[in-house]
Design a protein around this motif. Structure first.
Motif, short mmCIF file in Angstrom:
data_model
loop_
_atom_site.label_atom_id
_atom_site.label_comp_id
_atom_site.label_asym_id
_atom_site.label_seq_id
_atom_site.Cartn_x
_atom_site.Cartn_y
_atom_site.Cartn_z
N THR A 203 0.62 9.78 0.75
CA THR A 203 -0.08 8.62 1.32
C THR A 203 0.71 7.34 1.15
O THR A 203 1.20 7.03 0.06
CB THR A 203 -1.46 8.46 0.65
OG1 THR A 203 -2.22 9.66 0.83
CG2 THR A 203 -2.23 7.29 1.27
N LEU A 204 0.80 6.59 2.26
CA LEU A 204 1.41 5.26 2.28
C LEU A 204 0.33 4.26 2.65
O LEU A 204 -0.41 4.46 3.62
CB LEU A 204 2.55 5.21 3.30
CG LEU A 204 3.19 3.85 3.56
CD1 LEU A 204 3.92 3.33 2.31
CD2 LEU A 204 4.14 3.91 4.75
N ILE A 205 0.26 3.16 1.89
CA ILE A 205 -0.76 2.13 2.11
C ILE A 205 -0.05 0.82 2.47
O ILE A 205 0.88 0.40 1.77
CB ILE A 205 -1.62 1.95 0.84
CG1 ILE A 205 -2.35 3.27 0.51
CG2 ILE A 205 -2.61 0.80 1.00
CD1 ILE A 205 -2.75 3.39 -0.94
N LEU A 206 -0.48 0.18 3.56
CA LEU A 206 0.15 -1.04 4.05
C LEU A 206 -0.90 -2.13 4.20
O LEU A 206 -2.05 -1.86 4.56
CB LEU A 206 0.83 -0.79 5.40
CG LEU A 206 1.90 0.32 5.44
CD1 LEU A 206 2.38 0.54 6.86
CD2 LEU A 206 3.06 -0.04 4.53
N HIS A 207 -0.49 -3.39 3.95
CA HIS A 207 -1.45 -4.50 4.02
C HIS A 207 -0.69 -5.81 4.21
O HIS A 207 0.47 -5.94 3.80
CB HIS A 207 -2.25 -4.58 2.72
CG HIS A 207 -3.70 -4.82 2.93
ND1 HIS A 207 -4.67 -3.89 2.63
CD2 HIS A 207 -4.38 -5.89 3.42
CE1 HIS A 207 -5.86 -4.38 2.91
NE2 HIS A 207 -5.71 -5.59 3.39
#
Length: 259
Positions: A203-207
């Motif tokens: 999982t990759l989380i971007l913000h």
């Protein structure tokens, strides 16, 4: 290629497939249809076929009055993959689409190869939600003022000045009121916190750092809750980081899903 899948309750769910390669399911934000992805979906066509869908209540999908929920939207997405004969896909969800993507990975782990969560939240009482002031702004009675406020939350002033539009992330204007209320209730009612440890996909989380729609503090929170997840925050970006920070954001996703 365009077509319709049918959800478990019979609701027709419109889908759109572009490009060739490994399947990449792209999930849009609340009260938006597949056009949310128009500015960037071609960024992935070197390696992936992109699959988009119109949420129930939007676009060419059915508009039932039954309850809307993020787990229900996840089941609709699985119906689309089933209709296309896709056993496993990379999944990239932003905003409400990121909430839905969490449930796809939790409830249908074998269907998700790699997971990307953008500008989203785990929900629940310990999540970092938008302030009351932001909620009041989004509920302004004047439509023009409300749209201006929404656009300001989506994009930084500097980027807006250089990119006059048109925008594809401002919501589906054809939505009936009951569907708009249903989407809001689905997003507000989302709470996957206690189940996120079951996510098995990398999982990759971007913000965006300046996101007030879904505060950036949710990125490290999600990374803490999802095993072995990693996150990246784009300095100065707001809710629509994926468009404002293109091509960097698309490059990060493309690199992650081609491993």
């Amino acid at each position: 290629m365009n077509g319709h899948a049918h959800a478990t309750d019979g609701t027709p769910i419109a889908y759109q497939v572009r490009g060739d390669g490994c399947p990449l399911l792209l999930l849009a934000g609340q009260a938006n249809n597949h056009t949310w992805w128009d500015p960037i979906r071609a960024d992935f066509h070197g390696t992936h076929a992109t699959i988009t869908m119109d949420w129930r209540g939007t676009g060419d999908s059915g508009r039932p009055r039954s309850a809307y929920s993020t787990p229900g939207f996840a089941d609709d997405a699985i119906a689309v993959l089933d209709a296309l004969g896709v056993e496993s896909a990379d999944v990239y969800g932003t905003s409400m689409g990121g909430r839905v993507a969490q449930w796809i990975a939790i409830n249908h782990p074998g269907r998700v190869r790699r997971l990307v969560l953008g500008c989203t939240s785990p929900g629940g009482p310990r999540a970092h939600e938008r302030t009351k002031a932001v909620r009041r702004t989004l509920a302004l009675p004047d439509a023009a003022a409300r749209r201006e406020a929404l656009e300001d939350m989506m994009y930084s002033p500097r980027w807006r000045a250089a990119h006059p539009g048109p925008r594809t992330t401002m919501g589906d204007p054809t939505m009936p009121p009951h569907a708009s209320r249903g989407h809001l209730a689905a997003s507000d009612g989302h709470d996957a916190r206690d189940a996120l440890h079951r996510v098995a996909a990398p999982t990759l989380i971007l913000h965006g750092s300046d996101d007030v729609m879904t505060p950036a503090a949710n990125a490290p929170l999600l990374a803490e809750l999802i095993p072995d997840a990693r996150f990246h925050v784009f300095p100065g970006a707001r809710h629509a980081y994926f468009e404002e920070c293109r091509p960097h954001a698309s490059d990060l996703v493309a690199d992650f899903i081609t491993i």
